[in-house]
Write an enzyme that holds these catalytic residues in place. Structure first.
Site, PDB file in Angstrom:
ATOM      1  N   ARG A   1      12.015   4.871   6.921  1.00 11.58           N
ATOM      2  CA  ARG A   1      12.397   3.413   6.545  1.00 11.58           C
ATOM      3  C   ARG A   1      13.724   3.124   6.072  1.00 11.58           C
ATOM      4  O   ARG A   1      14.215   2.383   5.095  1.00 11.58           O
ATOM      5  CB  ARG A   1      11.752   3.192   5.036  1.00 11.58           C
ATOM      6  CG  ARG A   1      10.083   3.164   5.121  1.00 11.58           C
ATOM      7  CD  ARG A   1       9.416   2.230   4.156  1.00 11.58           C
ATOM      8  NE  ARG A   1       8.049   2.554   4.639  1.00 11.58           N
ATOM      9  CZ  ARG A   1       6.983   3.676   3.965  1.00 11.58           C
ATOM     10  NH1 ARG A   1       7.553   4.106   2.876  1.00 11.58           N
ATOM     11  NH2 ARG A   1       5.921   3.783   4.142  1.00 11.58           N
TER      12      ARG A   1
ATOM     13  N   ASP B   1       2.151   7.786  14.511  1.00 11.92           N
ATOM     14  CA  ASP B   1       2.165   6.326  13.916  1.00 11.92           C
ATOM     15  C   ASP B   1       2.593   5.312  14.993  1.00 11.92           C
ATOM     16  O   ASP B   1       3.657   5.321  15.388  1.00 11.92           O
ATOM     17  CB  ASP B   1       2.806   6.385  12.622  1.00 11.92           C
ATOM     18  CG  ASP B   1       2.298   5.493  11.775  1.00 11.92           C
ATOM     19  OD1 ASP B   1       1.668   4.471  11.996  1.00 11.92           O
ATOM     20  OD2 ASP B   1       2.685   5.488  10.338  1.00 11.92           O
TER      21      ASP B   1
ATOM     22  N   CYS C   1      14.624   9.733   7.688  1.00 18.05           N
ATOM     23  CA  CYS C   1      13.748   8.631   6.729  1.00 18.05           C
ATOM     24  C   CYS C   1      13.360   7.681   7.853  1.00 18.05           C
ATOM     25  O   CYS C   1      14.197   6.766   8.552  1.00 18.05           O
ATOM     26  CB  CYS C   1      14.671   7.870   5.839  1.00 18.05           C
ATOM     27  SG  CYS C   1      13.573   6.780   4.864  1.00 18.05           S
TER      28      CYS C   1
ATOM     29  N   ARG D   1      -2.392  -3.191   6.399  1.00 17.46           N
ATOM     30  CA  ARG D   1      -2.714  -2.998   7.871  1.00 17.46           C
ATOM     31  C   ARG D   1      -4.270  -2.731   8.309  1.00 17.46           C
ATOM     32  O   ARG D   1      -4.997  -3.204   8.985  1.00 17.46           O
ATOM     33  CB  ARG D   1      -1.871  -2.098   8.480  1.00 17.46           C
ATOM     34  CG  ARG D   1      -2.352  -1.399   9.886  1.00 17.46           C
ATOM     35  CD  ARG D   1      -0.960  -0.534  10.458  1.00 17.46           C
ATOM     36  NE  ARG D   1       0.193  -1.206  10.414  1.00 17.46           N
ATOM     37  CZ  ARG D   1       1.180  -0.831  10.009  1.00 17.46           C
ATOM     38  NH1 ARG D   1       1.362   0.372   9.870  1.00 17.46           N
ATOM     39  NH2 ARG D   1       2.324  -1.472  10.020  1.00 17.46           N
ATOM     40  N   TYR D   2      -4.739  -1.720   7.537  1.00 13.76           N
ATOM     41  CA  TYR D   2      -5.771  -1.329   7.786  1.00 13.76           C
ATOM     42  C   TYR D   2      -7.008  -2.287   6.597  1.00 13.76           C
ATOM     43  O   TYR D   2      -6.618  -2.713   5.863  1.00 13.76           O
ATOM     44  CB  TYR D   2      -6.286   0.259   7.390  1.00 13.76           C
ATOM     45  CG  TYR D   2      -5.247   1.020   7.936  1.00 13.76           C
ATOM     46  CD1 TYR D   2      -5.637   1.527   9.382  1.00 13.76           C
ATOM     47  CD2 TYR D   2      -4.051   1.555   7.507  1.00 13.76           C
ATOM     48  CE1 TYR D   2      -4.712   2.165  10.146  1.00 13.76           C
ATOM     49  CE2 TYR D   2      -3.055   2.378   8.321  1.00 13.76           C
ATOM     50  CZ  TYR D   2      -3.842   2.700   9.410  1.00 13.76           C
ATOM     51  OH  TYR D   2      -2.770   3.724  10.163  1.00 13.76           O
TER      52      TYR D   2
ATOM     53  N   ASP E   1       8.843   9.067  14.107  1.00 19.76           N
ATOM     54  CA  ASP E   1       8.682   7.746  14.758  1.00 19.76           C
ATOM     55  C   ASP E   1      10.054   7.231  15.386  1.00 19.76           C
ATOM     56  O   ASP E   1      11.130   7.939  15.475  1.00 19.76           O
ATOM     57  CB  ASP E   1       8.013   6.751  13.906  1.00 19.76           C
ATOM     58  CG  ASP E   1       8.672   6.691  12.701  1.00 19.76           C
ATOM     59  OD1 ASP E   1       9.800   6.613  12.695  1.00 19.76           O
ATOM     60  OD2 ASP E   1       8.060   6.747  11.795  1.00 19.76           O
TER      61      ASP E   1
ATOM     62  N   CYS F   1      15.525   6.274  -3.810  1.00 15.09           N
ATOM     63  CA  CYS F   1      15.185   7.750  -3.743  1.00 15.09           C
ATOM     64  C   CYS F   1      16.056   8.296  -4.356  1.00 15.09           C
ATOM     65  O   CYS F   1      17.210   8.127  -4.535  1.00 15.09           O
ATOM     66  CB  CYS F   1      15.029   8.003  -2.289  1.00 15.09           C
ATOM     67  SG  CYS F   1      13.548   7.597  -1.313  1.00 15.09           S
TER      68      CYS F   1
ATOM     69  N   ARG G   1      -7.373  -0.658   2.776  1.00 19.37           N
ATOM     70  CA  ARG G   1      -6.287   0.050   1.973  1.00 19.37           C
ATOM     71  C   ARG G   1      -4.999  -0.756   2.375  1.00 19.37           C
ATOM     72  O   ARG G   1      -4.586  -1.254   3.355  1.00 19.37           O
ATOM     73  CB  ARG G   1      -6.100   1.314   2.287  1.00 19.37           C
ATOM     74  CG  ARG G   1      -6.057   1.969   3.651  1.00 19.37           C
ATOM     75  CD  ARG G   1      -6.758   3.314   3.956  1.00 19.37           C
ATOM     76  NE  ARG G   1      -6.427   3.952   5.282  1.00 19.37           N
ATOM     77  CZ  ARG G   1      -7.232   3.526   6.409  1.00 19.37           C
ATOM     78  NH1 ARG G   1      -7.955   2.625   6.266  1.00 19.37           N
ATOM     79  NH2 ARG G   1      -7.001   4.093   7.528  1.00 19.37           N
TER      80      ARG G   1
ATOM     81  N   LYS H   1      -1.945   5.009  12.292  1.00 24.08           N
ATOM     82  CA  LYS H   1      -1.754   6.363  12.690  1.00 24.08           C
ATOM     83  C   LYS H   1      -2.787   6.658  13.789  1.00 24.08           C
ATOM     84  O   LYS H   1      -3.981   6.003  13.787  1.00 24.08           O
ATOM     85  CB  LYS H   1      -2.132   7.118  11.629  1.00 24.08           C
ATOM     86  CG  LYS H   1      -0.854   6.879  10.312  1.00 24.08           C
ATOM     87  CD  LYS H   1      -1.390   7.619   9.256  1.00 24.08           C
ATOM     88  CE  LYS H   1      -0.372   7.363   8.112  1.00 24.08           C
ATOM     89  NZ  LYS H   1      -0.594   5.941   7.669  1.00 24.08           N
TER      90      LYS H   1
ATOM     91  N   CYS I   1      16.890  11.359   2.606  1.00 26.78           N
ATOM     92  CA  CYS I   1      16.296  12.186   3.753  1.00 26.78           C
ATOM     93  C   CYS I   1      16.930  11.731   4.947  1.00 26.78           C
ATOM     94  O   CYS I   1      16.975  10.468   5.444  1.00 26.78           O
ATOM     95  CB  CYS I   1      14.788  12.310   4.054  1.00 26.78           C
ATOM     96  SG  CYS I   1      14.025  12.797   2.464  1.00 26.78           S
TER      97      CYS I   1
HETATM   98  C1  LIG Z   1      -0.293   5.448   6.535  1.00 27.97           C
HETATM   99  C2  LIG Z   1      -0.760   4.158   6.125  1.00 27.97           C
HETATM  100  C3  LIG Z   1      -1.707   3.786   5.085  1.00 27.97           C
HETATM  101  C4  LIG Z   1      -2.776   5.068   4.589  1.00 27.97           C
HETATM  102  O1  LIG Z   1      -3.271   5.779   5.854  1.00 27.97           O
HETATM  103  P1  LIG Z   1      -4.368   7.024   5.723  1.00 27.97           P
HETATM  104  O2  LIG Z   1      -4.728   7.424   6.911  1.00 27.97           O
HETATM  105  O3  LIG Z   1      -5.412   6.285   4.924  1.00 27.97           O
HETATM  106  O4  LIG Z   1      -3.859   7.878   4.886  1.00 27.97           O
HETATM  107  C5  LIG Z   1      -1.920   2.783   4.707  1.00 27.97           C
HETATM  108  N1  LIG Z   1      -1.243   1.678   5.051  1.00 27.97           N
HETATM  109  C6  LIG Z   1      -0.158   1.853   5.880  1.00 27.97           C
HETATM  110  C7  LIG Z   1       0.610   0.725   6.474  1.00 27.97           C
HETATM  111  C8  LIG Z   1       0.036   3.136   6.304  1.00 27.97           C
HETATM  112  O5  LIG Z   1       1.227   3.331   6.860  1.00 27.97           O
END
Ligand SMILES: *Cc1c(COP(=O)(O)O)cnc(C)c1O
Length: 427
Positions: free
Chosen positions: A141, A337, A139, A119-120, A300, A132, A123, A344, A136
């Protein structure tokens, strides 16, 4: 409230009184003996006729698994026990609220290969198992976790490694699930080794609730595997001070002593931790066991968890009660989120009151209002001569940062005047 770290006294619970210390401290024994049915659950807590009936209906749709260790933290009689609420299903889980969404965070939509969400820009999130040690109740997911109790097949995992290897922007991989630390030591070593072979992967993060629900999993052997692959960060998930026991402390210290930086991601949950003072105590006690509070998440919009949701205002109130009142180290970022895969979004009280070109007026946590006179001759950083600004990989390629850097516009696709002119209008 300062927690007195003490060992969980499981011998006082009739169901576990004959369990040997070796078995109790063996994570595989804990997993094998997780509480999954009503008759066993009734041996550790009281259920009314109605609760039993509701539980049985809920178990028709959602699984339950509670490690004996975590069960030992539950109050036997108190239905308001936060640990109990996080572990024992209630009928509300079957209620689908009109605001519920099946995949609110678009993790499946933003997935170039199964199990990987990219997504980002820099990362990616890698889901390595759907299993798990404990399920939880809140959860996010739950659409996948526990539905298919299995590891992500080797084929898919290899495809994910290949995608990451072919995507040089990814410098940070978050390993999550399910709980990645449910996998065998060999499998964890394999995953970390494969990721470390990719030169552009700088940081590896593991998201695991094991320090909370099954601290026995954090063995010396596991720590020795993790420390071969540094830098490795572990983010865990404590929600309430009651979860911070001596066993949890020991697990976190073990990880910290092998060089792992520990963070915590809590979820804001109605009836569990929707209170500034519970949260403050949680953050203080986390720092005492060497865990840095990282995020508090707004609960969420996943299906069947609407009974846990608070307003977003509650999160803002909690941050207002932390920032300035206690160590900055104890203040996490409160995030929503965004539904639809927006990622986020940090939310906090406003500290900026007003501004001119010359001055900014700010308020602090006490309500003191102050002004900061800005330099009148500030020229700004010369991007042209800067090696870092000339490094394409560092320059923001989208978002509001790009607008600031380059100007331009971001237009929603659904803008009505855009639709009226088929996107051909002059603006
Ligand atoms: C939370 C998340 C991350 C990591 O986010 P950070 O703000 O860097 O901790 C990366 N990818 C996805 C899809 C996420 O939900």
């Amino acid at each position: 409230m300062k927690i007195k770290f003490s060992k969980v006294d499981y011998k006082s619970i009739p169901l576990f009184k004959d369990v040997s210390v070796d078995d109790w401290n063996n994570w595989k024994w804990q997993m094998r003996n997780a509480i999954r049915d009503i008759p066993t659950l009734e041996k550790v807590l009281e259920l009314s006729e109605e609760e039993r009936e509701h539980l049985s209906q809920t178990l028709g749709k959602f699984k339950m698994a509670i490690t004996p260790y975590y069960a030992a933290l539950m109050d036997k009689e108190d239905r308001e026990c936060p640990v109990r609420k996080l572990a024992v299903p209630i009928l509300n889980e079957l209620h689908i609220d009109e605001s519920d969404l099946s995949d609110p965070l678009h993790e499946d939509v933003d997935s170039p290969v199964p199990g990987l969400t990219h997504r980002y820009p820099d990362r990616a999130l890698l889901l390595v198992t759907h299993e798990c040690s404990m399920y939880c109740r809140h959860c996010t997911r739950r659409r996948i976790v526990g539905e298919t109790d299995e590891e992500m097949g080797k084929g898919n995992l290899e495809k994910a490694f290949e995608y990451i290897a072919n995507t040089p922007e990814i410098r940070d991989v978050v390993i999550s699930g399910g709980d990645p630390l449910i996998l065998s030591n060999n499998r964890i070593d394999y995953i970390l080794t494969e990721l470390r072979k990719i030169e552009h992967v700088e940081v590896i993060r593991i998201g695991s609730r094991m320090p909370v629900v099954l601290p026995q999993r954090i063995t010396d052997e596991l720590c020795n595997i993790i420390k071969k692959h540094h830098p490795v960060y572990v983010n865990t998930h404590f929600n309430h001070p009651k979860e911070i026991t001596d066993d949890a402390r020991e697990a976190c210290e073990k990880l910290a002593n092998c060089g792992v930086q520990l963070g915590n991601q809590s979820v804001l949950l109605k009836g569990v931790n929707d209170c500034s003072n519970i949260m403050k105590s949680l953050m203080h006690n986390l720092l005492r066991i060497r865990v840095k509070p990282y995020y508090i998440y707004q609960c969420d919009l996943s299906e069947g968890i609407s009974h846990f949701r608070t307003t977003i205002s509650k999160g803002i109130e909690i941050i207002e009660n932390l920032r300035g009142h206690t160590s900055g180290m104890a203040v996490p970022t409160f995030v929503v989120d965004a539904p639809g895969g927006g990622g986020k979004i940090p939310v906090m009280p406003d500290y900026l009151i007003s501004q001119t070109e010359k001055r900014v007026v700010l308020r602090n946590y006490e309500g003191m209002i102050t002004s900061y006179t800005q330099p009148s001759d500030y020229q700004g950083h010369k991007m042209k001569d800067c090696d870092f600004c000339n490094d394409e990989s560092l320059v923001a390629k989208d978002g509001v940062a790009k607008l600031l850097n380059e100007g331009g516009t971001i237009r929603p696709q659904s803008m009505r005047r855009e639709i009226r002119t088929n996107g051909n209008g002059k603006h």
